[in-house]
Design an enzyme around this catalytic site. Structure first.
Site, short mmCIF file in Angstrom:
data_model
loop_
_atom_site.label_atom_id
_atom_site.label_comp_id
_atom_site.label_asym_id
_atom_site.label_seq_id
_atom_site.Cartn_x
_atom_site.Cartn_y
_atom_site.Cartn_z
N ASP A 79 19.19 26.57 109.94
CA ASP A 79 20.18 26.12 108.95
C ASP A 79 19.65 25.04 108.02
O ASP A 79 18.73 24.29 108.33
CB ASP A 79 21.46 25.63 109.64
CG ASP A 79 21.20 24.60 110.75
OD1 ASP A 79 20.09 24.60 111.31
OD2 ASP A 79 22.12 23.82 111.05
N GLU A 137 22.13 24.01 113.85
CA GLU A 137 21.66 22.79 114.52
C GLU A 137 22.27 21.56 113.89
O GLU A 137 22.49 20.56 114.56
CB GLU A 137 20.13 22.71 114.45
CG GLU A 137 19.53 21.58 115.28
CD GLU A 137 19.54 20.22 114.61
OE1 GLU A 137 19.75 19.21 115.31
OE2 GLU A 137 19.36 20.16 113.38
N GLU A 138 22.53 21.62 112.59
CA GLU A 138 22.96 20.45 111.83
C GLU A 138 24.46 20.15 111.92
O GLU A 138 24.91 19.13 111.43
CB GLU A 138 22.60 20.63 110.35
CG GLU A 138 21.10 20.70 110.07
CD GLU A 138 20.41 19.35 110.15
OE1 GLU A 138 21.10 18.35 110.44
OE2 GLU A 138 19.19 19.29 109.93
N HIS A 360 16.41 14.71 105.27
CA HIS A 360 17.74 14.65 104.67
C HIS A 360 17.74 13.94 103.31
O HIS A 360 18.78 13.47 102.85
CB HIS A 360 18.76 13.99 105.62
CG HIS A 360 19.01 14.79 106.87
ND1 HIS A 360 20.26 14.88 107.45
CD2 HIS A 360 18.19 15.54 107.65
CE1 HIS A 360 20.18 15.64 108.53
NE2 HIS A 360 18.93 16.06 108.67
#
Length: 385
Positions: A79, A137-138, A360
């Site tokens: 993802d 996962e996020e 990020h």
């Protein structure tokens, strides 16, 4: 670039091409259907069997080894993040507001390269291999938790995963042994008081004043209840209450996060935050409502798997490549796998001019010089486990 023994230049070039494809076509957590379809297409080309008894958009494939005495799981997350990518790279995201800002495009391409290599060298693969291309996962719900509940690890003996790291020097590979990453649980608190005029505070039950006591008291959990050897942190990230100079509101909302490096620490902080909310609010004549939003458990790298992985790293790349890692209070849902089975989560360094921005960040990018060693590492772990 580290020297590789099994990975040739053709496979490296192919992997970089796949990684750039994934980077240009990112998908958010739980929405990775096009990515999953692409992965399935490639696995089918390799002749690797896809297991269809797991929830989409996760992709799970199985490679039968020549001996099959052990089963090794290898995991990659697929993802992307809700970020608008900045920069002028030729493979920039084509999806506005979505980008691979954490390296999952590299993880997916690397695991796909391992599958590619095994399909062309089947005689060298003695162990059975489970390829896990994981969704979400996020964000919650966690893809790892879902797969574990669906029995992904039932026949697995050991599991390995990697993460490209922009804060770790290019050419280094390592991990923390034992507690490595923190649990991550969030909470919402509502303090119900009694509003009124600021000039008549004695006629109110002031939730803002009560909130200040609660914020202070929560810090005592870490400093006075938590074992000092079990690192943890409680942070408040939001507070909302009232919108006037001279009116005491009747309600205050608080939001925050609880992180711990051990299961015991996490459990203690869950219990204490709930108890303090109720007892402090009650002592002031208010009502306290505590809601825990369960996230990921602590990530524990099993010492026996760490010892083996360190040996593989040093034998494959040299003694000076291994870099011990300090535990961090970031979180990773790979922890769900390690809660059930022996394994290790390994960091692959890529800090360089190309990879100078943190994870990020809108300008984050993978230094593709790190990719060959990551492919080699995962192959060597799978072959020798």
């Amino acid at each position: 670039m580290l020297q590789t023994k099994l990975v040739d230049t053709e496979l490296i070039a192919w992997t970089i091409e796949q990684r750039r494809h994934f980077h240009m076509h990112p998908e958010l957590s739980g929405q990775e259907y096009e990515t999953a379809a692409y992965v399935k297409e490639k696995l089918t080309e390799f002749g690797i069997a896809i297991k269809n008894n797991y929830s989409a958009p996760n992709v799970v494939a199985y490679f039968k080894g020549t001996e099959g005495k052990k089963t090794v799981a290898l995991r990659a997350d697929m993802d992307a993040l809700p970020l608008h990518e900045e920069g002028d790279k030729p493979y920039i995201s084509t999806v506005p507001g979505v980008m691979h800002g954490c390296g999952h495009d590299g993880h997916t391409a690397t695991l796909l390269a391992v599958a590619n290599w095994m399909s062309t060298h089947p005689h060298l693969v003695k162990n059975n291999i489970v390829f896990i291309f994981q969704s979400s996962e996020e964000a919650s719900p966690s893809g790892a938790k879902q797969l574990v509940e669906e029995g992904i690890l039932d026949e697995v003996d050991v599991i390995y995963g990697i993460h490209y790291m922009s804060n770790m020097p290019l050419g280094k590979i390592g991990f923390a042994t034992g507690p490595a990453m923190a649990s991550c649980d969030d909470f919402d608190i509502i303090i119900e008081g009694k509003g009124g005029h600021a000039g008549n505070p004695h006629e109110t039950v002031d939730p803002i004043y009560i909130a200040t006591h609660l914020i202070q008291a929560f810090q005592s959990i870490v400093s006075r209840n938590l074992n000092p050897l079990h690192s943890g942190v409680i942070s408040f990230g939001g507070i909302q209450g009232g919108n006037s100079y001279n009116v005491i509101p009747d309600k205050v909302n608080l939001q925050g996060t609880i992180r711990a490096l051990t299961y015991e620490g996490a459990e203690l902080m869950h219990k204490q935050t709930a108890q303090l909310t109720e007892s402090i609010c009650t002592s002031f004549g208010a009502k306290g409502h505590f809601h825990l939003i369960e996230g990921t458990p602590p990530l524990y790298n099993h010492p026996e798997a760490c010892e083996f992985a360190k040996e593989i790293i040093q034998k494959t790349f040299g003694d000076d490549v291994f870099l011990p890692f300090e535990p961090v209070l970031g979180a990773e849902d790979y922890s769900y796998y390690l809660k059930e089975k022996v394994g290790v989560f390994i960091n692959v360094g890529m800090q360089s001019e190309k990879s100078q921005y943190p994870h990020h960040h809108p300008k984050f990018d993978i230094d593709e010089e790190a990719i060959p060693s990551a492919i080699e590492l995962m192959i060597q772990l799978a072959l020798n486990a």
